[in-house]
Design an enzyme around this catalytic site. Structure first.
Site, PDB file in Angstrom:
ATOM      1  N   SER A 125      70.132  70.838  52.337  1.00  0.00           N
ATOM      2  CA  SER A 125      69.330  69.647  52.072  1.00  0.00           C
ATOM      3  C   SER A 125      68.293  69.415  53.165  1.00  0.00           C
ATOM      4  O   SER A 125      68.502  69.779  54.328  1.00  0.00           O
ATOM      5  CB  SER A 125      70.246  68.418  51.984  1.00  0.00           C
ATOM      6  OG  SER A 125      69.502  67.223  51.923  1.00  0.00           O
TER       7      SER A 125
ATOM      8  N   TYR B  96      62.833  67.236  49.904  1.00  0.00           N
ATOM      9  CA  TYR B  96      62.335  65.920  49.512  1.00  0.00           C
ATOM     10  C   TYR B  96      60.872  65.854  49.925  1.00  0.00           C
ATOM     11  O   TYR B  96      60.528  66.232  51.048  1.00  0.00           O
ATOM     12  CB  TYR B  96      63.113  64.800  50.211  1.00  0.00           C
ATOM     13  CG  TYR B  96      64.476  64.528  49.621  1.00  0.00           C
ATOM     14  CD1 TYR B  96      64.605  64.069  48.317  1.00  0.00           C
ATOM     15  CD2 TYR B  96      65.630  64.703  50.383  1.00  0.00           C
ATOM     16  CE1 TYR B  96      65.855  63.796  47.783  1.00  0.00           C
ATOM     17  CE2 TYR B  96      66.886  64.441  49.848  1.00  0.00           C
ATOM     18  CZ  TYR B  96      66.987  63.989  48.546  1.00  0.00           C
ATOM     19  OH  TYR B  96      68.222  63.735  48.010  1.00  0.00           O
TER      20      TYR B  96
ATOM     21  N   THR C  64      63.448  68.179  44.837  1.00  0.00           N
ATOM     22  CA  THR C  64      64.074  67.052  44.138  1.00  0.00           C
ATOM     23  C   THR C  64      62.985  66.093  43.680  1.00  0.00           C
ATOM     24  O   THR C  64      62.176  65.633  44.480  1.00  0.00           O
ATOM     25  CB  THR C  64      65.071  66.333  45.052  1.00  0.00           C
ATOM     26  OG1 THR C  64      66.142  67.228  45.360  1.00  0.00           O
ATOM     27  CG2 THR C  64      65.642  65.093  44.383  1.00  0.00           C
TER      28      THR C  64
ATOM     29  N   LYS D  58      64.629  69.883  40.646  1.00  0.00           N
ATOM     30  CA  LYS D  58      65.926  69.239  40.411  1.00  0.00           C
ATOM     31  C   LYS D  58      65.703  67.766  40.072  1.00  0.00           C
ATOM     32  O   LYS D  58      65.030  67.043  40.809  1.00  0.00           O
ATOM     33  CB  LYS D  58      66.814  69.343  41.646  1.00  0.00           C
ATOM     34  CG  LYS D  58      68.172  68.637  41.516  1.00  0.00           C
ATOM     35  CD  LYS D  58      69.005  68.846  42.759  1.00  0.00           C
ATOM     36  CE  LYS D  58      70.361  68.146  42.663  1.00  0.00           C
ATOM     37  NZ  LYS D  58      70.216  66.668  42.807  1.00  0.00           N
TER      38      LYS D  58
ATOM     39  N   HIS E 172      71.140  63.040  39.333  1.00  0.00           N
ATOM     40  CA  HIS E 172      71.493  62.849  40.741  1.00  0.00           C
ATOM     41  C   HIS E 172      72.937  62.361  40.889  1.00  0.00           C
ATOM     42  O   HIS E 172      73.261  61.572  41.782  1.00  0.00           O
ATOM     43  CB  HIS E 172      70.526  61.867  41.412  1.00  0.00           C
ATOM     44  CG  HIS E 172      70.205  62.215  42.835  1.00  0.00           C
ATOM     45  ND1 HIS E 172      69.082  62.922  43.192  1.00  0.00           N
ATOM     46  CD2 HIS E 172      70.852  61.968  44.001  1.00  0.00           C
ATOM     47  CE1 HIS E 172      69.042  63.079  44.500  1.00  0.00           C
ATOM     48  NE2 HIS E 172      70.117  62.517  45.017  1.00  0.00           N
TER      49      HIS E 172
END
Length: 374
Positions: free
Chosen positions: A118, A140, A166, A245, A269
């Site tokens: 992540s 992100y 994402t 995603k 999510h």
């Protein structure tokens, strides 16, 4: 770090299904951390619906087939994997174990499946790729677009094998468990890929407020202006496979395929963003039909067994992402706990394949399903 008192700890070998891992993790995790992992947004309607929807999918098995040599292997994003699954991106894994992402990535390497690091990983991507397994990097989109592209370059240089953007978090949704717990990160846990120093994520909210410290931090860092032009810019920038995603609408899946992405992840999510959003598995068939093979389709949100993996394949997915269960294993036994979770999924999936009359994952995609709404 999670409590490991002798009277509550369970050895990973004593876990016989993922529900066992969930219960064992709940016994050793501090209440606020347990809520952070388990909770959803709003009234948690979508969180609960993900599981209910999966349990309403029934597979029509085939018989009189030779299944004496079932194999669970497949390819994901063009590379071999021993199972049709990858570990999902989960932030701040050192919340539940001192080694955090390092332990989970080692377990994924040994299981032969990709690990997704992540943006909010508590271990830098370079240390994760150095372990030698397949690592995808989840991105992100940040308010400073240049910083986002810098992270992509960093992941590429480190040896990541894919970029997963994402797309369903313009800001973090209201997660009432975190608000009520006034949840903030302990000082020892930080986002390794973001600038260090004082952060709202580490400050306990001082007033009643409407957001946790983490939500306030991400609101300051994440960009709510992520658009298709950003996706196109990212597609032009990276040579790596690109995954989006957070896709639920067929129209968005079609647009993603037109942008040249390599895969979409059908995901709400894990029930942590829009409460009331459609369960991921209910959105899956329409997305699969819409992309019509132009990109891979993965399923995320609510996967809790090898049977769930079979369900996803029967509905047209190439594979699944597994999030919370890996953290349960991590909390219970570090690397060994995550490996136990992955071993259980492998055993259950192999069992489900054979009992459904399928010799491999490709055969599972030819199964019919029936939805029971009673």
């Amino acid at each position: 770090m999670a409590s490991t008192s002798d009277d509550r700890a369970v050895h990973p070998e004593h876990l016989h299904c993922l529900a066992d891992a969930e219960r064992a993790a709940a016994a050793v995790l501090p209440a606020a951390v347990r809520d952070f992992l388990a909770g959803g947004s709003g009234a948690e309607v979508t969180l609960d619906a993900n599981r209910t929807a999966l349990d309403r999918v029934f597979v029509v098995p085939r018989v009189l087939r030779d299944v004496s040599a079932c194999t669970t292997g497949t390819t994901l994003l063009g590379r071999p994997a021993r199972l049709p699954l990858a570990l999902a991106p989960v932030a701040y894994q050192r919340l539940v174990h001192a080694e955090g992402e390092l332990a989970a990535a080692r377990a994924a390497r040994e299981a032969g499946v990709p690990f997704t690091a992540s943006t909010l990983s508590s271990v830098p991507v370079e240390r994760l790729t150095a372990l030698g397994g397949a690592v995808w990097f989840q991105l992100y989109w940040l308010r400073e677009a240049g910083r986002s592209l810098d992270l992509v370059r960093r992941a590429e240089d480190a040896g990541a094998e894919a970029i997963m953007l994402t797309v369903d978090v313009p800001w973090m949704a209201r997660r009432l468990r975190d608000v009520r717990n006034r949840f903030a990160l302990p000082g020892r846990v930080r986002a390794a890929h973001l600038a260090q120093g004082p952060s709202a994520a580490h400050r306990t909210p001082s007033g009643p407020g409407h957001a946790s410290a983490l939500a306030a931090h991400t609101a300051a860092v994440f960009s709510p202006a992520l658009t298709w032009s950003s996706v196109e810019a990212l597609r032009e920038r990276t040579r790596l496979p690109l995954v989006l995603k957070g896709i639920l609408a067929a129209e968005d899946a079609v647009r993603a395929a037109a942008c040249g992405v390599d895969a979409v992840v059908v995901s709400n999510h894990g029930g942590r963003q829009l409460d009331g959003a459609v369960p991921s598995v209910d959105a899956l068939p329409e997305v699969v039909a819409a992309v019509a093979g132009r990109c891979e389709v993965l399923l995320d949100s609510g996967i809790r067994s090898g049977t769930d993996v079979l369900r996803a394949l029967a509905l047209g997915a190439s594979g699944v992402l597994v999030g919370r269960p890996a953290l349960w294993g991590l909390a219970v036994g570090g690397e060994g706990g995550v490996r136990r979770v992955l071993d259980l999924l492998a055993d259950e999936f192999r069992d489900a394949l054979g009992l459904a009359g399928c010799v491999n994952a490709a055969a599972a995609r030819e199964l019919r399903t029936v939805r029971h709404d009673g």
